[in-house]
Structures are given as structure tokens and as C-alpha cells.
Design a protein around this motif. Sequence first.
Motif, short mmCIF file in Angstrom:
data_model
loop_
_atom_site.label_atom_id
_atom_site.label_comp_id
_atom_site.label_asym_id
_atom_site.label_seq_id
_atom_site.Cartn_x
_atom_site.Cartn_y
_atom_site.Cartn_z
N VAL A 144 49.29 -19.89 -57.07
CA VAL A 144 50.42 -19.43 -56.28
C VAL A 144 51.47 -20.52 -56.21
O VAL A 144 51.19 -21.65 -55.80
N ASP A 145 52.69 -20.19 -56.61
CA ASP A 145 53.79 -21.14 -56.53
C ASP A 145 54.96 -20.52 -55.76
O ASP A 145 54.85 -19.40 -55.25
N SER A 146 56.05 -21.25 -55.69
CA SER A 146 57.18 -20.78 -54.90
C SER A 146 57.79 -19.49 -55.46
O SER A 146 58.42 -18.73 -54.71
N ASP A 147 57.61 -19.25 -56.76
CA ASP A 147 58.14 -18.02 -57.35
C ASP A 147 57.25 -16.82 -57.05
O ASP A 147 57.75 -15.73 -56.74
N SER A 148 55.93 -17.00 -57.16
CA SER A 148 55.01 -15.88 -57.00
C SER A 148 54.66 -15.59 -55.55
O SER A 148 54.30 -14.46 -55.20
N LEU A 149 54.75 -16.60 -54.67
CA LEU A 149 54.33 -16.43 -53.28
C LEU A 149 55.02 -15.27 -52.56
O LEU A 149 54.34 -14.43 -51.95
N PRO A 150 56.35 -15.16 -52.59
CA PRO A 150 56.99 -14.04 -51.88
C PRO A 150 56.51 -12.68 -52.36
O PRO A 150 56.34 -11.75 -51.55
N LEU A 151 56.29 -12.54 -53.67
CA LEU A 151 55.82 -11.27 -54.22
C LEU A 151 54.40 -10.95 -53.76
O LEU A 151 54.08 -9.80 -53.42
N GLU A 155 53.35 -7.83 -51.35
CA GLU A 155 52.40 -6.82 -51.81
C GLU A 155 51.24 -6.66 -50.83
O GLU A 155 50.84 -5.53 -50.52
N ILE A 156 50.71 -7.78 -50.34
CA ILE A 156 49.60 -7.69 -49.38
C ILE A 156 50.06 -7.01 -48.09
O ILE A 156 49.35 -6.19 -47.50
N LYS A 157 51.26 -7.33 -47.66
CA LYS A 157 51.80 -6.69 -46.45
C LYS A 157 51.96 -5.19 -46.65
O LYS A 157 51.61 -4.39 -45.78
N GLU A 158 52.46 -4.80 -47.82
CA GLU A 158 52.68 -3.38 -48.10
C GLU A 158 51.37 -2.62 -48.26
O GLU A 158 51.21 -1.52 -47.73
N LYS A 159 50.41 -3.22 -48.98
CA LYS A 159 49.15 -2.54 -49.27
C LYS A 159 48.24 -2.48 -48.05
O LYS A 159 47.40 -1.58 -47.94
N SER A 160 48.36 -3.44 -47.15
CA SER A 160 47.54 -3.50 -45.92
C SER A 160 46.06 -3.24 -46.19
O SER A 160 45.47 -2.29 -45.67
#
Length: 252
Positions: A144-151, A155-160
Amino acid sequence: MSNNNDIEAIDLLGVRIHSLSMNELNEYLVESIRDNKKCTLANVNIHAMNLAYENAWFRDFLNESAINFCDGEGVRLGAKMKGKKIREKITYNRWIWSLGELSQRLGLTWYLLGATEKSISKAVATLRGKYPELKIVGYHNGFVDSDSLPLILSEIKEKSPNILCLGMGMPLQEKFLIDHSDKINYNIALTGGAVFDYVSGEFKMTPDIYYRLKLEWFYRFINDPKRLFKRYFVGIPIFFLRLLFIKSRSKS
């Protein structure tokens, strides 16, 4: 059972460790999901105990987790030295299959985060092959880096997912939860270490004979000596020396 106050716990070097069986752990997990809780079920072995002794933030993380289950014979022996008993050792390379079957049967959703892209992809394929109706709603490698972290967080927030299983190794996976838990949705967070490498076949499953002889650690070492030498041949003696020191100090 969804109240962890009902589960026996001991204190070992300042870390709270629960004494429960795999079936009771499954029961706690399911009831917590049904109650729509958001909590962490953490595993505790000698490596975790040493990290907790040396890092207050890691010790706080464990003591704030809903459940700390024992996944190492060394911790069970340490408890025995204090006159306490931890009923069962629960290791991810065995528990993951019980959890997969249970999750498929109950329709629980998973999100997996950790390991290399090759390993996590193979792990997902293996789990879906063994449990065709298991709902894996997303996965990502553990780099996980600064580019991939927001995505990933989005996704985890959306998928719950009901279960967020992290396989990033200690203490990276614990730090990830400390830093980002409030930004994502899930019911149960699991700190799975090398679980995806075992599921994928990248790491060899421990033969039953080593498991019965309580020598899983030695089998892992001979298969990965460079990475595990310090953890086992330095970390294990340090853990028991700390216990003996505290025990002798309490008698003086």
C-alpha cells in the motif's frame, strides 16, 4: 458470548489473552456481526508479545482489541508458567478453512488485504474454488502506497465487508487499522499475518506431525531460515527470560 467479559482472560507481560476454543471464537465472531459491531480479533504469539513489550502502541492495540486469541505454543507455555491455562492454540493456517466454510454457510462477506499480488490472487482463487458461494467482495495486495491507499480505503468503505482480513504481517497490519479504521466500514478485522501465503500455497502447510509435537515454529524456520532466525532463536529466549525475570522479581 458476544460480550468478551464472558470469556476467561489472563494477563501475560501486560497483554490480555483470552482462553477460548476455535468454536467459541467462531461463535463470538458471528454474534458480533449479527449485533453489527465493529471490532478486532487479534492473534497473539511470541512475536506479538515481544512487539507489545517493546512498543506501547502495539500493546495498547492488543489490549483494545475485542479478543486476543493464542496462536502459539510458546504463549501457552508462558501462561502455564504463571499457573494459568490457555485452552487452545488457534492458528490461521487451520482456522481459515473453518471460517471459510462458516462464512459461506451464513453468507458473510470478506475483503482481503495483504501479501504479494501473486499470492493474494492465488489465495482468492483457492478460497473460491473450495467455497464457491463464499462472498469475497474485494481484495488487494499488501503493498500500500500513497497512490493505492485512497482507492483501497474507498473500496473497503463502499463494500462494508463483514470480515476484513489483513495479511500484511506484524506490525504493519496493526498500524494500518490504527491509522485507518475510522475511515472504513467492516464488522470484524482479523490480523492474519501470512495467512494468504499459506492459502495460496506460497508457504507450505505445517505437516500434522510437527503440529502434534508442537514444533510448527521449527518447520517454518527450516523453510524460511533467513527471515525467521532472529524471530525464533532470539525472540523466543527473550520472551521466556522476561517471564522468568518478572517471576523471580515477584518472589523477592
